[in-house]
Design a protein around this motif. Structure first.
Motif, PDB file in Angstrom:
ATOM      1  N   PHE A   1      59.495  60.428 -13.734  1.00  0.00           N
ATOM      2  CA  PHE A   1      60.328  61.429 -14.403  1.00  0.00           C
ATOM      3  C   PHE A   1      60.217  62.735 -13.621  1.00  0.00           C
ATOM      4  O   PHE A   1      59.108  63.197 -13.314  1.00  0.00           O
ATOM      5  CB  PHE A   1      59.883  61.632 -15.843  1.00  0.00           C
TER       6      PHE A   1
ATOM      7  N   TRP B   1      57.641  54.290 -14.091  1.00  0.00           N
ATOM      8  CA  TRP B   1      58.871  55.079 -14.104  1.00  0.00           C
ATOM      9  C   TRP B   1      58.523  56.517 -13.751  1.00  0.00           C
ATOM     10  O   TRP B   1      57.628  57.115 -14.355  1.00  0.00           O
ATOM     11  CB  TRP B   1      59.528  55.030 -15.487  1.00  0.00           C
TER      12      TRP B   1
ATOM     13  N   VAL C   1      65.250  59.449 -13.514  1.00  0.00           N
ATOM     14  CA  VAL C   1      64.268  58.480 -13.999  1.00  0.00           C
ATOM     15  C   VAL C   1      64.317  57.326 -13.019  1.00  0.00           C
ATOM     16  O   VAL C   1      65.294  56.580 -12.960  1.00  0.00           O
ATOM     17  CB  VAL C   1      64.567  58.004 -15.425  1.00  0.00           C
TER      18      VAL C   1
END
Length: 422
Positions: free
Chosen positions: A64, A62, A53
Motif C-alpha cells: 500500500f 500487498w 495496491v
C-alpha cells in the motif's frame, strides 16, 4: 565489493520477480536493486500512480503506497494485526520467526501490546527525555571537537553512529567501556527487521541476542539491588495496576529500545544532513531563521524516512478504501511512499523546511506511534542546531553517497563531508 553466493542468488530471484510484476501491472518493486536502494521515490511514485495496491511476490504481501490507505491500516488494530503468525507465511518466512516468548512489542496486538506500552511509557516520559538535552549537547560537542580534519571526514562515523548509541546506552545504564559491543549488537539485531536477510545475518543476530540477554540479566540484577537514575532501573520498578514486567518481557523491551533508540536515529541524522546539503537554499533558510529547525526535523522525517516500511496481517475479510482484502493476507505499508503522496503534500518531492501541510507517517500511527519519537526529534534538532552554530560552511565530498540495501531501515553506509569551522 564481491557479492556472496547467497546475495547473488537473492539478487537473481528478485530480478525474476521484478520482471513478472512489471508484466502484470507495468511497474515493479525491487527494493534490493541498486537503483531503488539509492532512490526509491521514483518507484514509489509509479506505484501510487499505476498500482497503489500492488502484489509483491518478493515480500509475499500487498503493498500500500497512498497516504490515506497507509494511515487507515496503521490506525486499525481490530482488522490488521502486528502478529506475523496471523498471516499466510511462506516456509522461509516461518523459519525466520522468533519464538513467541521473544516477540517484542512491535509484534504484539492488544491487550498484550497495550499492557507493555503502558508500563514502558511510565519509564520513558517526555519529561525524562527533555531532561536529556544538556547531556546530548555535551556528547555532541565532544564528538565535534574530536573531528581531526574538518576538511574531509565521514559524518556517519563521526556523529550519526556514535551519538545515538552513547545516548541510549547511558539511558539504559550501559557503562562507556561496553558501548562498542552495544553498537555491534544493535546493528546485528536491527537486520532482523529486514525480510530478505540471509542465513549468516540471521545467525549473527541470534548470537547477538543471546549475548545481549546475558549482559542485561546481570545489569537487571544489579538494578534490583541498587536502583539508579536510568531507564533500566525504572523498568525494573515500574508497575501499573499490579502489573509488572517479567524478566523475559524486560529483555525483549531492552532489545527493542536498543534498535529503536539507536539505528533509526542514526538514519535520521545521516539522511537528514545529506538532504540539507543537497538543498543549500533550505540550509540557508535554517541559518537565517533557526526557529524553523523543529519543523525542519519533521520535514526531514517526511522527505527521506529512516523507516520506509511496516507490516500487518489481515484479521478478517474486509476492504481498505474499496480494495478487498482476505483474512490472513499480508500487508506492507510503504511509509516512504505515503510521505510523498501529492494528495496530501503540495509539491511532495521538494524539500521545504517550513512545510505546514499534511502529516507524515514516519513515526507510525495509533498505538504503534514510535515510543522514541521525542528522543529522535530532540537529537535531530540538536544536531542541526549545533552543526549550524559550529560550521558556517558545509559541503558534500561525494555527490552520491551509498545507501545500504534494505527494505525497512533506510540509511547511509557513509557520508563524506567537508565543514569549515568558525
Amino acid at each position: 565489493m564481491m557479492l556472496s553466493v547467497g546475495e547473488a542468488v537473492r539478487g537473481l530471484a528478485a530480478s525474476a520477480v521484478e520482471l513478472g510484476e512489471r508484466w502484470q501491472s507495468g511497474v515493479a518493486y525491487n527494493p534490493l536493486s541498486d537503483s531503488t536502494a539509492q532512490d526509491p521515490y521514483p518507484v514509489y511514485a509509479a506505484l501510487r500512480a499505476r498500482a497503489p495496491v500492488h502484489r509483491s511476490r518478493l515480500l509475499n504481501a500487498w503493498l500500500f503506497t497512498r497516504h490515506a490507505d497507509v494511515d487507515a491500516i496503521l490506525r486499525d488494530h481490530r482488522r490488521f494485526s502486528n502478529d506475523p503468525r496471523k498471516g499466510a507465511l511462506t516456509p522461509r518466512q516461518k523459519a525466520t520467526l522468533p519464538t513467541p516468548d521473544q516477540f517484542t512489542m512491535l509484534l504484539l496486538d492488544p491487550p498484550d501490546h497495550n499492557r507493555l506500552r503502558a508500563l514502558v511509557n511510565k519509564a520513558f516520559t517526555r519529561r525524562a527525555v527533555a531532561a536529556l538535552e544538556p547531556r546530548i549537547r555535551g556528547v555532541l560537542a565532544s564528538l565535534l571537537d574530536g573531528i581531526e580534519d574538518s576538511a574531509g571526514f565521514d559524518l556517519m562515523q563521526a556523529v550519526a553512529q556514535p551519538l545515538p548509541v552513547i545516548v541510549i546506552a547511558e539511558m539504559l545504564g550501559v557503562p562507556p567501556r561496553d558501548r562498542a559491543q552495544f553498537k555491534i549488537w544493535s546493528a546485528r539485531r536491527a537486520r532482523l527487521l529486514e525480510p530478505a536477510i540471509g542465513s549468516r545475518e540471521r545467525r549473527l543476530a541470534a548470537e547477538a541476542s543471546v549475548a545481549c540477554d546475558a549482559y542485561f540479566r546481570s545489569i537487571i540484577a544489579e538494578r534490583r539491588a541498587e536502583p539508579r537514575e536510568d531507564i533500566l532501573s525504572a523498568l525494573v520498578q515500574v508497575e501499573d495496576g499490579g502489573e509488572r514486567l517479567s524478566e523475559r518481557e524486560m529483555l525483549n523491551m531492552l532489545r527493542l529500545l536498543l534498535v529503536a533508540g539507536n539505528e533509526t536515529t542514526t538514519n535520521l541524522i545521516g539522511n537528514g544532513v545529506l538532504v540539507l546539503l543537497r538543498n543549500p537554499e533550505q540550509l540557508r533558510r535554517l541559518r537565517d531563521d533557526p526557529g524553523l529547525i523543529p519543523s525542519a526535523v519533521e520535514e526531514l522525517l517526511r522527505f527521506d524516512a529512516p523507516v520506509q516500511a511496516d507490516f500487518r496481517r489481515v484479521r478478517e475479510d474486509c476492504e481498505v478504501n474499496g480494495f478487498p482484502m482476505r483474512r490472513r493476507d499480508n500487508i506492507a505499508v510503504l511509509l516512504g511512499a505515503a510521505n510523498r503522496d501529492p494528495d496530501v503534500f503540495k509539491d511532495p518531492d521538494r524539500l521545504d523546511v517550513g512545510r505546514r501541510d499534511g502529516a507524515h507517517l514516519s513515526l507510525g500511527r495509533g498505538i504503534d506511534h514510535c515510543l522514541g519519537a521525542p528522543l529522535a526529534r530532540l537529537e535531530g534538532r540538536i544536531v542541526i542546531e549545533m552543526l549550524l552554530e559550529r560550521f558556517p560552511r558545509m559541503d558534500l565530498l561525494c555527490e552520491r553517497p551509498r545507501f545500504r540495501k534494505a527494505i525497512v531501515l533506510r540509511g547511509l553506509r557513509s557520508l563524506p563531508v567537508r565543514f569549515a569551522r568558525n
